[in-house]
Design an enzyme around this catalytic site. Structure first.
Site, PDB file in Angstrom:
ATOM      1  N   LYS A  31      -4.783  -0.444 -16.950  1.00  0.00           N
ATOM      2  CA  LYS A  31      -4.790  -0.998 -15.596  1.00  0.00           C
ATOM      3  C   LYS A  31      -6.192  -1.487 -15.244  1.00  0.00           C
ATOM      4  CE  LYS A  31      -4.603   1.484 -11.590  1.00  0.00           C
ATOM      5  NZ  LYS A  31      -5.478   0.828 -10.606  1.00  0.00           N
ATOM      6  N   ASP A  58      -3.975  -4.571 -11.126  1.00  0.00           N
ATOM      7  CA  ASP A  58      -3.675  -3.920  -9.842  1.00  0.00           C
ATOM      8  C   ASP A  58      -4.362  -4.693  -8.722  1.00  0.00           C
ATOM      9  OD1 ASP A  58      -2.639  -2.122  -8.084  1.00  0.00           O
ATOM     10  OD2 ASP A  58      -3.948  -0.454  -8.639  1.00  0.00           O
ATOM     11  N   LYS A  60      -2.909  -5.787  -5.922  1.00  0.00           N
ATOM     12  CA  LYS A  60      -2.323  -5.467  -4.603  1.00  0.00           C
ATOM     13  C   LYS A  60      -2.381  -6.688  -3.678  1.00  0.00           C
ATOM     14  CE  LYS A  60      -3.007  -0.444  -4.655  1.00  0.00           C
ATOM     15  NZ  LYS A  60      -3.903  -0.213  -5.794  1.00  0.00           N
ATOM     16  N   LEU A  61      -1.756  -7.771  -4.116  1.00  0.00           N
ATOM     17  CA  LEU A  61      -1.796  -9.016  -3.335  1.00  0.00           C
ATOM     18  C   LEU A  61      -1.100  -8.842  -1.989  1.00  0.00           C
ATOM     19  CD1 LEU A  61      -0.908 -11.584  -6.156  1.00  0.00           C
ATOM     20  CD2 LEU A  61      -3.160 -11.142  -5.160  1.00  0.00           C
ATOM     21  N   HIS A  62      -1.719  -9.384  -0.956  1.00  0.00           N
ATOM     22  CA  HIS A  62      -1.145  -9.331   0.389  1.00  0.00           C
ATOM     23  C   HIS A  62      -1.676 -10.560   1.128  1.00  0.00           C
ATOM     24  CE1 HIS A  62      -0.212  -6.632   4.132  1.00  0.00           C
ATOM     25  NE2 HIS A  62       0.322  -7.819   4.207  1.00  0.00           N
ATOM     26  N   ASP A  63      -0.886 -11.628   1.139  1.00  0.00           N
ATOM     27  CA  ASP A  63      -1.369 -12.881   1.729  1.00  0.00           C
ATOM     28  C   ASP A  63      -0.165 -13.720   2.153  1.00  0.00           C
ATOM     29  OD1 ASP A  63      -3.075 -15.113   2.356  1.00  0.00           O
ATOM     30  OD2 ASP A  63      -4.508 -14.336   0.887  1.00  0.00           O
ATOM     31  N   ILE A  64      -0.412 -14.943   2.600  1.00  0.00           N
ATOM     32  CA  ILE A  64       0.712 -15.798   2.979  1.00  0.00           C
ATOM     33  C   ILE A  64       1.484 -16.188   1.709  1.00  0.00           C
ATOM     34  CG2 ILE A  64      -0.339 -16.660   5.106  1.00  0.00           C
ATOM     35  CD1 ILE A  64      -0.993 -19.273   3.542  1.00  0.00           C
ATOM     36  N   PRO A  65       2.777 -16.509   1.867  1.00  0.00           N
ATOM     37  CA  PRO A  65       3.607 -16.750   0.678  1.00  0.00           C
ATOM     38  C   PRO A  65       3.029 -17.769  -0.304  1.00  0.00           C
ATOM     39  CG  PRO A  65       4.982 -16.570   2.617  1.00  0.00           C
ATOM     40  CD  PRO A  65       3.574 -16.519   3.110  1.00  0.00           C
ATOM     41  N   ASN A  66       2.506 -18.896   0.183  1.00  0.00           N
ATOM     42  CA  ASN A  66       1.992 -19.924  -0.741  1.00  0.00           C
ATOM     43  C   ASN A  66       0.854 -19.374  -1.607  1.00  0.00           C
ATOM     44  OD1 ASN A  66       1.625 -22.775  -1.676  1.00  0.00           O
ATOM     45  ND2 ASN A  66      -0.371 -22.448  -0.700  1.00  0.00           N
ATOM     46  N   THR A  67      -0.051 -18.632  -0.986  1.00  0.00           N
ATOM     47  CA  THR A  67      -1.191 -18.077  -1.725  1.00  0.00           C
ATOM     48  C   THR A  67      -0.734 -17.031  -2.740  1.00  0.00           C
ATOM     49  OG1 THR A  67      -2.517 -18.461   0.246  1.00  0.00           O
ATOM     50  CG2 THR A  67      -3.472 -17.008  -1.411  1.00  0.00           C
ATOM     51  N   THR A 114      -1.084   5.518  -0.372  1.00  0.00           N
ATOM     52  CA  THR A 114      -0.933   6.980  -0.315  1.00  0.00           C
ATOM     53  C   THR A 114      -1.854   7.666   0.693  1.00  0.00           C
ATOM     54  OG1 THR A 114      -2.264   6.974  -2.319  1.00  0.00           O
ATOM     55  CG2 THR A 114       0.061   7.440  -2.585  1.00  0.00           C
ATOM     56  N   GLN A 185      -8.068  11.999  -4.882  1.00  0.00           N
ATOM     57  CA  GLN A 185      -6.603  12.040  -4.810  1.00  0.00           C
ATOM     58  C   GLN A 185      -6.169  13.211  -3.929  1.00  0.00           C
ATOM     59  OE1 GLN A 185      -4.641   9.809  -5.756  1.00  0.00           O
ATOM     60  NE2 GLN A 185      -5.511   8.716  -7.513  1.00  0.00           N
ATOM     61  N   GLY A 205      -6.601   7.838 -14.537  1.00  0.00           N
ATOM     62  CA  GLY A 205      -7.914   7.224 -14.693  1.00  0.00           C
ATOM     63  C   GLY A 205      -8.944   8.213 -15.160  1.00  0.00           C
ATOM     64  N   ARG A 206      -9.720   8.732 -14.202  1.00  0.00           N
ATOM     65  CA  ARG A 206     -10.895   9.546 -14.520  1.00  0.00           C
ATOM     66  C   ARG A 206     -10.675  10.727 -15.457  1.00  0.00           C
ATOM     67  NH1 ARG A 206     -12.171   9.492  -8.249  1.00  0.00           N
ATOM     68  NH2 ARG A 206      -9.901   9.377  -8.389  1.00  0.00           N
TER      69      ARG A 206
HETATM   70  O1  C5P Z   1      -8.960   8.270 -11.600  1.00  0.00           O
HETATM   71  P1  C5P Z   1      -7.571   8.395 -11.065  1.00  0.00           P
HETATM   72  O2  C5P Z   1      -6.591   9.048 -12.019  1.00  0.00           O
HETATM   73  O3  C5P Z   1      -7.526   9.020  -9.680  1.00  0.00           O
HETATM   74  O4  C5P Z   1      -7.100   6.875 -10.933  1.00  0.00           O
HETATM   75  C1  C5P Z   1      -5.872   6.510 -10.365  1.00  0.00           C
HETATM   76  C2  C5P Z   1      -5.750   5.021 -10.358  1.00  0.00           C
HETATM   77  O5  C5P Z   1      -4.537   4.664  -9.694  1.00  0.00           O
HETATM   78  C3  C5P Z   1      -6.877   4.292  -9.625  1.00  0.00           C
HETATM   79  O6  C5P Z   1      -7.159   3.097 -10.353  1.00  0.00           O
HETATM   80  C4  C5P Z   1      -6.297   3.970  -8.264  1.00  0.00           C
HETATM   81  O7  C5P Z   1      -6.814   2.765  -7.745  1.00  0.00           O
HETATM   82  C5  C5P Z   1      -4.818   3.817  -8.579  1.00  0.00           C
HETATM   83  N1  C5P Z   1      -3.922   4.095  -7.449  1.00  0.00           N
HETATM   84  C6  C5P Z   1      -3.867   5.314  -6.816  1.00  0.00           C
HETATM   85  N2  C5P Z   1      -3.023   5.513  -5.758  1.00  0.00           N
HETATM   86  C7  C5P Z   1      -2.242   4.520  -5.325  1.00  0.00           C
HETATM   87  C8  C5P Z   1      -2.272   3.283  -5.959  1.00  0.00           C
HETATM   88  C9  C5P Z   1      -3.141   3.101  -7.040  1.00  0.00           C
HETATM   89  O8  C5P Z   1      -4.579   6.232  -7.224  1.00  0.00           O
HETATM   90  N3  C5P Z   1      -1.416   4.744  -4.319  1.00  0.00           N
END
Ligand code: C5P
Length: 230
Positions: A31, A58, A60-67, A114, A185, A205-206
């Site tokens: 990702k 990732d 996370k697009l949020h814009d007008i439909p054309n864009t 979240t 988180q 991720g981490r």
């Molecule tokens: O490092 P970690 O495991 O917390 O990474 C989780 C990944 O998931 C991050 O890239 C974060 O942007 C993404 N993410 C999230 N919660 C969401 C949507 C995406 O943690 N609701």
């Protein structure tokens, strides 16, 4: 069947590829998020594709439909495999589906982020609705209009899964082993509990990218979700 996606939250393509190389064969989907997109994200996406990896952008697009339509079409041209778009109304969702065209790009809906709670929905957005109800409404709308899946926290999975198509992918971040640092988180789940709740993909991720041995850590997550795959 659950698979692992690793989130590459790095400032540069070089740092991200160092970790990808350490992980090797253990992971097939990566990702790429905004930190990289405002740097050398496009170069990284091309390099990941060249190495035979799948890419989850990732955005996370949020814009007008054309864009949204034009941006989705560009992501498809780039060879991106998964792309996130906010489920912010049928016009936007339909535009994303048009932008994807006949490409293999899979569209994933973002329903309610979240960190958002019911009091924010009411006091800051004027919406008297529970988070779970809104997440369900936005996810089922995306499913109906041709999206391939949604990003959902593990605790939303059981509430939403019965209401979407059988092949609708559930992509779940916020995954930790009990001993892992949660970082920022708030609602976390273990890999095994996310898998048994029906996650199609877990996003980690981490705990992997910052581990001393990222390949070993990735394999621990793979083993934890394999139990549920058998
Ligand atoms: O490092 P970690 O495991 O917390 O990474 C989780 C990944 O998931 C991050 O890239 C974060 O942007 C993404 N993410 C999230 N919660 C969401 C949507 C995406 O943690 N609701």
């Amino acid at each position: 069947m659950t698979a692992l996606i690793v989130a590459l939250d790095f400032a540069s393509c070089r740092d991200a590829l160092t970790v990808v190389d350490k992980i090797g064969e253990a992971v097939g989907v990566y990702k790429v998020g905004p930190e990289l997109m405002f740097g050398d994200g496009v170069a990284l996406i091309k390099e990941l594709k060249r190495r035979g990896k799948s890419v989850f952008l990732d955005a996370k697009l949020h814009d007008i439909p054309n864009t949204v339509e034009k941006a989705v079409a560009r992501a498809a041209l780039l060879g991106v495999d998964f792309l996130t778009v906010h489920s912010a109304g049928s016009e936007i969702l339909r535009a994303a589906v048009r932008g994807r065209g006949k490409s293999r790009l899979k569209l994933l809906a973002v329903s309610v982020l979240t960190h958002v709670g019911a009091s924010e929905l009411l006091l800051e957005h004027g919406m008297a609705v529970s988070v779970s109800k809104l997440a369900r409404l936005r996810t089922t709308l995306a499913d109906t209009l041709g999206f391939d899946g949604a990003v959902l926290s593990a605790n939303e999975l059981p509430l939403i899964k019965p209401h979407v198509s059988g092949d609708f992918a559930m992509v779940t971040p916020g995954i930790r082993f009990p001993g892992d640092a949660p970082g920022d988180q708030k609602r976390i789940a273990t890999p095994a509990s996310a898998a048994s709740a029906g996650a199609t993909y877990i996003v980690v991720g981490r705990p992997i990218t910052r581990a001393e041995d990222p390949a070993k850590s990735a394999n621990l997550f793979n083993v934890a979700i394999i139990g549920d795959n058998q």
